[in-house]
Design an enzyme around this catalytic site. Structure first.
Site, short mmCIF file in Angstrom:
data_model
loop_
_atom_site.label_atom_id
_atom_site.label_comp_id
_atom_site.label_asym_id
_atom_site.label_seq_id
_atom_site.Cartn_x
_atom_site.Cartn_y
_atom_site.Cartn_z
N PHE A 150 22.52 7.26 10.86
CA PHE A 150 22.92 7.92 12.11
C PHE A 150 21.89 7.83 13.22
O PHE A 150 22.20 8.06 14.39
CB PHE A 150 23.23 9.41 11.82
CG PHE A 150 22.00 10.28 11.75
CD1 PHE A 150 21.42 10.78 12.92
CD2 PHE A 150 21.40 10.59 10.54
CE1 PHE A 150 20.27 11.56 12.87
CE2 PHE A 150 20.25 11.37 10.48
CZ PHE A 150 19.69 11.85 11.66
N ARG A 178 28.75 9.60 11.05
CA ARG A 178 28.38 10.68 11.96
C ARG A 178 28.25 10.19 13.40
O ARG A 178 28.35 10.97 14.34
CB ARG A 178 27.06 11.32 11.51
CG ARG A 178 27.30 12.22 10.30
CD ARG A 178 26.06 12.93 9.89
NE ARG A 178 25.32 12.14 8.92
CZ ARG A 178 24.14 12.48 8.44
NH1 ARG A 178 23.55 13.57 8.85
NH2 ARG A 178 23.54 11.72 7.55
N CYS A 282 12.57 6.69 11.76
CA CYS A 282 11.91 6.34 10.50
C CYS A 282 10.47 5.89 10.75
O CYS A 282 9.71 5.74 9.81
CB CYS A 282 12.68 5.27 9.77
SG CYS A 282 12.67 3.73 10.66
P1 NAD Z 1 22.10 8.31 4.69
O1 NAD Z 1 21.42 7.68 3.55
O2 NAD Z 1 22.70 9.67 4.51
O3 NAD Z 1 23.32 7.38 5.20
C1 NAD Z 1 23.13 6.03 5.54
C2 NAD Z 1 24.43 5.27 5.31
O4 NAD Z 1 24.78 5.33 3.93
C3 NAD Z 1 25.64 5.82 6.07
O5 NAD Z 1 26.39 4.73 6.57
C4 NAD Z 1 26.42 6.60 5.01
O6 NAD Z 1 27.81 6.57 5.24
C5 NAD Z 1 26.09 5.85 3.73
N1 NAD Z 1 26.04 6.73 2.56
C6 NAD Z 1 25.61 8.02 2.52
N2 NAD Z 1 25.67 8.50 1.27
C7 NAD Z 1 26.13 7.50 0.50
C8 NAD Z 1 26.40 7.38 -0.90
N3 NAD Z 1 26.20 8.39 -1.74
N4 NAD Z 1 26.87 6.21 -1.36
C9 NAD Z 1 27.08 5.17 -0.53
N5 NAD Z 1 26.84 5.22 0.81
C10 NAD Z 1 26.38 6.37 1.32
O7 NAD Z 1 21.06 8.29 5.92
P2 NAD Z 1 21.17 8.99 7.35
O8 NAD Z 1 21.05 10.47 7.18
O9 NAD Z 1 22.34 8.46 8.10
O10 NAD Z 1 19.85 8.41 8.06
C11 NAD Z 1 18.59 9.00 7.96
C12 NAD Z 1 17.72 8.33 6.94
O11 NAD Z 1 17.61 6.94 7.23
C13 NAD Z 1 16.31 8.86 6.91
O12 NAD Z 1 15.90 9.00 5.57
C14 NAD Z 1 15.51 7.77 7.62
O13 NAD Z 1 14.15 7.71 7.26
C15 NAD Z 1 16.24 6.56 7.18
N6 NAD Z 1 15.99 5.44 8.07
C16 NAD Z 1 15.16 4.45 7.63
C17 NAD Z 1 14.88 3.38 8.45
C18 NAD Z 1 13.95 2.29 8.00
O14 NAD Z 1 13.81 1.33 8.71
N7 NAD Z 1 13.32 2.40 6.84
C19 NAD Z 1 15.45 3.31 9.73
C20 NAD Z 1 16.29 4.33 10.14
C21 NAD Z 1 16.56 5.40 9.29
#
Ligand code: NAD
Length: 490
Positions: A150, A178, A282
């Site tokens: 998101f 979201r 991140c």
């Molecule tokens: P999230 O893991 O909740 O969701 C990410 C994606 O995964 C979404 O598209 C969601 O629909 C899907 N998803 C969620 N739960 C799932 C499941 N159980 N099975 C399969 N798919 C699922 O993450 P978020 O809250 O959207 O984003 C925030 C997180 O992303 C933070 O931890 C942040 O550090 C990380 N992030 C990392 C980077 C990086 O480059 N390392 C960059 C941006 C964000």
């Protein structure tokens, strides 16, 4: 835009098979913006089949022709940056200046992917044996997909699809449920490109949609960005089904401040890093490790800087920080602040119970600073993902590097100093994949890999640049011999 979002499949907008919908809520005021379909296996299978059917023709389209679509895309994005940015602010909460900045980083990836005719080249050698020549050719994989989070609704999808399609793959994006509005708008704008149907597809949804992508035999590669627990699940499940997988996970980034740092600049930069995008980045600095005398000077300066940030609705250009994404996220962050207190931290600046006039329905937390966070407490290795900066203290650079090395994450680490020797030591020893030297958000340019380490990344090849070309292509080696000299006369 209609109130119920559609998927973009095979060059058409379609609702897909009936299923559940989720509300998209403006985090600044609680307003319901639209509804997003939560996807199901049937819908996602149809998208995968469309992408697979489009692949044979698309891979035969010369790279030079494929990139012409990207040159046009760059112009479309430049012309529409303002409208896209406003949608990002409405659904995600970041300020409109932050939204513009993320779109610019997305555009940068389009520009780099325009270099595919050079970047995708293989190599060759004549006479590996007498009269035998050998070549390495790169070929696209087929259908590839990305699942995105998101916090950067536009930039993160652009880490992947420009490279994927320029290399000749067909692509499916499953954005965060979201924040699907701005990227859906970008797909509407991209209709002007007249890409062949099925080359670029958008499917909304949550876990069931992701599971279908992970399990379907026609999907060759999966890119994921999100939290570490989901990254682990996707990495393992994708591998089980024989896919190439790259997963970027969560983070807990440290900035080390030495006493010889330019304290005014360091304070400003760390404040921007920790509180920009309400800490939901991140690459945000979430722990400042002060060394020696920097403890007192930095602590006072950062508390003043953070306390003066203007918090409010991101569409108001005067605001410097917006809300966090959901009410659940707000209470989670507030509970983590309380946990830090229980583990012995002092709350120097308390952003809980924030009151923003006219935005009582928003998920606001003001900048928060925790001092003397216990290095052995649970909070010290917990990703907070909110506007909270922890301060810890070290006697020297070695101890500071030791503190950040204990973290299970390794997305980024920064040092603030005027000493080249200290900076080199840090660059050499710090256990993180993106290093900043007097830089607060060490975000690699699109022509460098986004190099998270440890629990921040599962995989081998990262997003962006040359790694993206490696990820989205298979290497084929050809060894060739011809038995007679060419003697025929015309
Ligand atoms: P999230 O893991 O909740 O969701 C990410 C994606 O995964 C979404 O598209 C969601 O629909 C899907 N998803 C969620 N739960 C799932 C499941 N159980 N099975 C399969 N798919 C699922 O993450 P978020 O809250 O959207 O984003 C925030 C997180 O992303 C933070 O931890 C942040 O550090 C990380 N992030 C990392 C980077 C990086 O480059 N390392 C960059 C941006 C964000």
């Amino acid at each position: 835009m209609s109130n119920q979002l559609s998927n973009y499949v095979n060059g058409q907008w379609s609702r897909g098979a009936a299923g559940d919908f989720a509300d998209i809520i403006n985090p600044a005021n609680g307003e319901r913006l639209a509804e997003v379909p939560l996807g199901n296996g049937e819908t996602v299978t149809a998208v995968i089949e469309a992408a697979a059917a489009a692949f044979p023709d698309w891979r035969r389209t010369p790279p030079e022709e494929r990139i012409q679509y990207l040159f046009k895309l760059k112009q479309i994005l430049e012309d529409n940056i303002e409208g896209i940015a406003r949608l990002v602010t409405q659904e995600n909460g970041k300020t409109v200046a932050e939204a513009r900045a993320e779109i610019r980083r997305g555009i940068e990836n389009v520009e780099v992917a325009c270099g595919i005719p050079m970047m995708m080249q293989g190599y060759n050698l004549e006479d590996v044996a007498r009269g035998v020549d050998e070549f390495m050719i790169r070929q696209p994989l087929g259908v590839v997909a990305a699942i995105t989070p998101f916090n950067f609704p536009i930039m993160i999808p652009f880490w992947f699809f420009p490279y994927a399609i320029a290399c000749g793959n067909t692509f499916i994006l499953k954005p965060s449920e979201r924040v699907p509005l701005a990227i859906t708008h970008v797909f509407e704008l991209m209709e002007e490109l007249n890409l062949p149907p099925g080359v670029l597809n958008l499917v909304h949804g949550a876990k069931p949609a992701v599971d279908t992508l992970l399990e379907h035999k026609s999907v060759r590669a999966i890119s994921f960005v999100g939290s570490t627990p989901v990254a682990r699940y996707i990495y393992a499940r994708g591998a089980e089904f024989g896919k190439r997988v790259q997963c970027q996970g969560g983070a807990k980034n440290h900035a080390v401040v030495l006493p010889d740092a330019d304290m005014e600049m360091a304070t400003q930069i760390i404040s921007d890093s920790a509180f920009g995008c309400a800490g939901q980045r991140c690459l945000a600095v979430s722990v400042a490790v002060t060394v020696g005398e920097a403890q007192r000077t930095f602590r006072d300066a950062i508390t003043d800087a953070a306390g003066s940030l203007k918090v409010g609705y991101g569409l108001d250009e005067a605001m410097q920080m917006g809300p966090v994404i959901t009410p659940e996220s707000k209470s989670r962050v507030e509970n983590l602040i309380a946990q830090g207190e229980r583990e012995g931290a002092k709350v120097l600046l308390d952003g809980r119970a924030a009151k923003i006039p006219d935005f009582a329905g928003g998920n606001f937390i003001k900048p928060t600073i925790l001092d003397d966070v216990s290095p052995t407490g649970e909070l010290s290795d917990t990703e907070i993902f909110g506007p909270v900066l922890s301060l810890v203290h070290a006697a020297d650079v070695d101890e500071a590097i030791e503190i950040l090395s204990r973290s299970s994450y390794g997305n980024a680490a920064s040092i603030f100093t005027q000493s080249g020797a200290a900076a080199r030591k840090f660059r050499y020893e710090a256990d993180a994949g993106n290093i900043g030297i007097n830089i607060g958000v060490a975000a690699p340019m699109a022509y460098f890999p986004f190099s998270g380490w440890k629990d921040s990344f599962l995989g081998v090849l990262h997003g962006q640049g040359r790694d993206a070309v490696e990820f989205y292509t298979d290497k084929k080696v050809v060894i060739e011999r011809w038995f007679k000299e060419w003697t025929r006369k015309f």
